[in-house]
Design a protein around this motif. Structure first.
Motif, mmCIF file in Angstrom:
data_model
loop_
_atom_site.group_PDB
_atom_site.id
_atom_site.type_symbol
_atom_site.label_atom_id
_atom_site.label_comp_id
_atom_site.label_asym_id
_atom_site.label_seq_id
_atom_site.Cartn_x
_atom_site.Cartn_y
_atom_site.Cartn_z
ATOM 1 N N PRO A 129 6.590 -4.514 10.459
ATOM 2 C CA PRO A 129 7.385 -3.277 10.520
ATOM 3 C C PRO A 129 7.116 -2.351 9.332
ATOM 4 O O PRO A 129 6.823 -2.819 8.222
ATOM 5 C CB PRO A 129 8.834 -3.793 10.486
ATOM 6 C CG PRO A 129 8.759 -5.218 10.880
ATOM 7 C CD PRO A 129 7.431 -5.712 10.411
ATOM 8 N N ARG A 130 7.204 -1.047 9.602
ATOM 9 C CA ARG A 130 7.009 -0.035 8.539
ATOM 10 C C ARG A 130 7.913 1.148 8.827
ATOM 11 O O ARG A 130 8.162 1.473 9.985
ATOM 12 C CB ARG A 130 5.560 0.464 8.540
ATOM 13 C CG ARG A 130 4.585 -0.438 7.839
ATOM 14 C CD ARG A 130 3.197 0.183 7.842
ATOM 15 N NE ARG A 130 2.318 -0.497 6.901
ATOM 16 C CZ ARG A 130 1.716 -1.652 7.120
ATOM 17 N NH1 ARG A 130 1.906 -2.275 8.267
ATOM 18 N NH2 ARG A 130 0.934 -2.194 6.207
ATOM 19 N N HIS A 131 8.347 1.820 7.762
ATOM 20 C CA HIS A 131 9.094 3.066 7.960
ATOM 21 C C HIS A 131 8.102 4.218 8.117
ATOM 22 O O HIS A 131 6.894 4.055 7.869
ATOM 23 C CB HIS A 131 10.079 3.304 6.811
ATOM 24 C CG HIS A 131 9.476 3.372 5.460
ATOM 25 N ND1 HIS A 131 8.943 4.525 4.942
ATOM 26 C CD2 HIS A 131 9.289 2.415 4.507
ATOM 27 C CE1 HIS A 131 8.478 4.289 3.729
ATOM 28 N NE2 HIS A 131 8.681 3.010 3.438
ATOM 29 N N GLY A 132 8.609 5.382 8.538
ATOM 30 C CA GLY A 132 7.741 6.500 8.898
ATOM 31 C C GLY A 132 6.754 6.901 7.815
ATOM 32 O O GLY A 132 5.556 7.068 8.082
ATOM 33 N N TYR A 133 7.246 7.039 6.576
ATOM 34 C CA TYR A 133 6.349 7.478 5.516
ATOM 35 C C TYR A 133 5.308 6.399 5.202
ATOM 36 O O TYR A 133 4.157 6.710 4.883
ATOM 37 C CB TYR A 133 7.142 7.843 4.245
ATOM 38 C CG TYR A 133 6.257 8.408 3.166
ATOM 39 C CD1 TYR A 133 5.656 9.656 3.339
ATOM 40 C CD2 TYR A 133 5.981 7.695 2.010
ATOM 41 C CE1 TYR A 133 4.806 10.172 2.375
ATOM 42 C CE2 TYR A 133 5.136 8.208 1.030
ATOM 43 C CZ TYR A 133 4.554 9.444 1.218
ATOM 44 O OH TYR A 133 3.710 9.963 0.271
ATOM 45 N N ALA A 134 5.711 5.128 5.328
ATOM 46 C CA ALA A 134 4.761 4.036 5.097
ATOM 47 C C ALA A 134 3.666 4.058 6.167
ATOM 48 O O ALA A 134 2.515 3.692 5.891
ATOM 49 C CB ALA A 134 5.488 2.696 5.100
ATOM 50 N N VAL A 135 4.018 4.489 7.378
ATOM 51 C CA VAL A 135 3.008 4.610 8.442
ATOM 52 C C VAL A 135 1.985 5.683 8.051
ATOM 53 O O VAL A 135 0.771 5.478 8.172
ATOM 54 C CB VAL A 135 3.687 4.959 9.794
ATOM 55 C CG1 VAL A 135 2.656 5.359 10.846
ATOM 56 C CG2 VAL A 135 4.512 3.776 10.295
ATOM 57 N N ILE A 136 2.482 6.821 7.555
ATOM 58 C CA ILE A 136 1.588 7.905 7.120
ATOM 59 C C ILE A 136 0.666 7.401 6.004
ATOM 60 O O ILE A 136 -0.549 7.636 6.022
ATOM 61 C CB ILE A 136 2.413 9.121 6.630
ATOM 62 C CG1 ILE A 136 3.198 9.723 7.794
ATOM 63 C CG2 ILE A 136 1.509 10.182 5.995
ATOM 64 C CD1 ILE A 136 4.141 10.857 7.403
ATOM 65 N N GLU A 137 1.264 6.681 5.050
ATOM 66 C CA GLU A 137 0.483 6.144 3.926
ATOM 67 C C GLU A 137 -0.550 5.118 4.402
ATOM 68 O O GLU A 137 -1.680 5.093 3.905
ATOM 69 C CB GLU A 137 1.436 5.485 2.917
ATOM 70 C CG GLU A 137 2.177 6.476 2.034
ATOM 71 C CD GLU A 137 1.273 7.119 0.992
ATOM 72 O OE1 GLU A 137 0.738 8.199 1.308
ATOM 73 O OE2 GLU A 137 1.084 6.552 -0.085
ATOM 74 N N SER A 138 -0.164 4.288 5.361
ATOM 75 C CA SER A 138 -1.091 3.267 5.866
ATOM 76 C C SER A 138 -2.272 3.908 6.584
ATOM 77 O O SER A 138 -3.408 3.432 6.471
ATOM 78 C CB SER A 138 -0.369 2.324 6.834
ATOM 79 O OG SER A 138 0.649 1.652 6.168
ATOM 80 N N LEU A 139 -1.999 4.982 7.330
ATOM 81 C CA LEU A 139 -3.090 5.684 8.016
ATOM 82 C C LEU A 139 -4.062 6.259 6.989
ATOM 83 O O LEU A 139 -5.275 6.180 7.148
ATOM 84 C CB LEU A 139 -2.526 6.822 8.883
ATOM 85 C CG LEU A 139 -1.862 6.420 10.204
ATOM 86 C CD1 LEU A 139 -1.104 7.603 10.794
ATOM 87 C CD2 LEU A 139 -2.906 5.931 11.206
ATOM 88 N N ARG A 140 -3.466 6.825 5.929
ATOM 89 C CA ARG A 140 -4.276 7.456 4.880
ATOM 90 C C ARG A 140 -5.096 6.386 4.137
ATOM 91 O O ARG A 140 -6.303 6.519 3.983
ATOM 92 C CB ARG A 140 -3.346 8.193 3.910
ATOM 93 C CG ARG A 140 -4.071 9.121 2.980
ATOM 94 C CD ARG A 140 -3.186 10.180 2.387
ATOM 95 N NE ARG A 140 -1.797 9.785 2.189
ATOM 96 C CZ ARG A 140 -0.770 10.629 2.280
ATOM 97 N NH1 ARG A 140 -0.965 11.880 2.590
ATOM 98 N NH2 ARG A 140 0.465 10.221 2.086
ATOM 99 N N ALA A 141 -4.409 5.320 3.734
ATOM 100 C CA ALA A 141 -5.088 4.283 2.940
ATOM 101 C C ALA A 141 -6.104 3.519 3.788
ATOM 102 O O ALA A 141 -7.214 3.225 3.327
ATOM 103 C CB ALA A 141 -4.053 3.318 2.371
ATOM 104 N N GLY A 142 -5.739 3.235 5.033
ATOM 105 C CA GLY A 142 -6.619 2.447 5.904
ATOM 106 C C GLY A 142 -7.876 3.187 6.310
ATOM 107 O O GLY A 142 -8.839 2.577 6.784
ATOM 108 N N SER A 143 -7.868 4.513 6.152
ATOM 109 C CA SER A 143 -9.046 5.300 6.552
ATOM 110 C C SER A 143 -9.710 5.936 5.330
ATOM 111 O O SER A 143 -10.480 6.897 5.487
ATOM 112 C CB SER A 143 -8.625 6.388 7.541
ATOM 113 O OG SER A 143 -7.749 7.308 6.905
ATOM 114 N N ASP A 144 -9.387 5.453 4.157
ATOM 115 C CA ASP A 144 -9.917 6.019 2.895
ATOM 116 C C ASP A 144 -9.656 7.517 2.803
ATOM 117 O O ASP A 144 -10.516 8.279 2.347
ATOM 118 C CB ASP A 144 -11.428 5.744 2.781
ATOM 119 C CG ASP A 144 -11.700 4.292 2.426
ATOM 120 O OD1 ASP A 144 -10.808 3.670 1.802
ATOM 121 O OD2 ASP A 144 -12.759 3.774 2.802
#
Lengths: 114, 221
Positions: free
Chosen positions: A25-40
């Motif tokens: 599970p992740r909150h909304g901002y963590a999802v945005i951060e994960s997309l950013r971090a996971g795609s460099d």
């Protein structure tokens, strides 16, 4: 590095959001951060793209959400549902097929002139 | 609508959320949840920046810039809010339909000696209208909810159009049945008063629905 425009992701955003929620599970901002971090940094998507897309996925039953209180404020945390996990599997199979076809056409050697 | 109650929202964040709130139109609870979620995300973004060493004011300004123009953020939620309004309204119609219909059924039920669909249709001539309305409402709910994984998804405009259709058909049905029953001189007794009262209450709800749905449909994106 050039940030990808949201319209280029049309059709793939659902799969990306489901994939980000797959580990847990992740909150909304963590999802945005994960997309950013996971795609460099390539997938630097705006708030106005990610949050409404999460709400739509919840409406479709592919993700669920829970509210909790963190530091005195309300936090909504999203998690993958069984249907979401199945949909992610389908998206992955489609992506494998699609990306193989596109790579074959765009990434290979140029055809010899006639 | 103000930012989430019961939380200490600092000046720039409060001003930012206020501007987003001004651009959100739709069900109140849904708007409150959106603002609470954005507030949490923004607070987290500020905390992350501060943890990376950015001074307080810079961290706040950077996080707000990262979230985007408030007008654009609010506009991005317009579709979800319109769909939320449509679904909530359609569920209300479907759920309260039997509460209104039962009184008309009790008032106009066919003679026990004349049973079957034909007798029921003769007693309650708006039955086909009720069926069409139910199909329209169910279809819109299915294609904006869990079944949209298998059915073509209805966008916000189509969901609002379906809501207007259901509200219009329901109002037409209520007016027709009241008119037909009055002409037949059958509007007598407490049952008739309850049936007409329930129909009029639903008509009032229909007018409110019409105003809100047209407002959402005509609002510039």
């Amino acid at each position: 590095m050039v940030a990808m425009r949201p319209e280029l992701l049309k059709g793939h955003l659902d799969a990306l959001l489901l994939a980000v929620l797959e580990p847990g599970p992740r909150h909304g901002y963590a999802v945005i951060e994960s997309l950013r971090a996971g795609s460099d940094g390539t997938l630097d998507l705006p708030t106005g793209t990610v949050y409404p897309a999460l709400h739509r996925l919840e409406r479709a039953g592919l993700i669920g959400s829970d509210w909790e209180t963190v530091g005195g404020r309300r936090r909504r945390t999203y998690h993958l549902t069984g249907a979401g996990r199945a949909a992610l599997g389908e998206h992955r199979a489609l992506w494998d097929e699609f990306s193989a076809a596109v790579t074959a056409l765009l990434g290979g050697t140029r055809p010899a002139p006639a | 609508m103000s930012p989430p109650a019961g939380t200490a929202v600092e000046g720039p964040v409060r001003a930012y959320l206020d501007r987003i709130a001004a651009g959100l139109h739709g069900p109140r609870r849904q708007r409150e949840r959106i603002l609470a979620e954005l507030h949490d995300g923004l607070t987290q973004a500020i905390a992350d920046r501060a943890a990376r060493g950015e001074p307080g004011a810079h961290a706040t300004a950077g996080a707000i810039a990262e979230f985007g123009r408030p007008e654009a953020v609010a506009a991005a939620f317009a579709g979800e809010l319109a769909t939320g309004f449509a679904r909530r309204t359609l569920i209300t119609y479907v759920a309260t339909g039997p509460l209104v219909g039962i009184w008309w059924l009790l008032l106009l039920r066919p003679d026990p000696w004349h049973t079957g669909p034909a007798a029921l249709l003769a007693a309650i001539p708006i039955l086909p209208l009720i069926i069409v309305t139910l199909v329209a409402a169910s279809g819109a709910l299915a294609t904006t909810g869990r079944l949209m994984r298998w059915l073509p998804e209805a966008g916000p405009r189509r969901a609002l159009a379906a809501t207007l259709t259901v509200a219009g058909l329901t109002a037409a049905g209520d007016l027709l049945i009241v008119g037909a029953t009055a002409r037949a001189g059958a509007l007598v007794g407490p049952l008739a008063v309850i049936a007409v009262g329930a129909g009029l209450a639903r008509l009032g709800y229909g007018v409110g629905t019409l105003i809100r749905a047209v407002g959402l449909l005509t609002r510039p994106a």
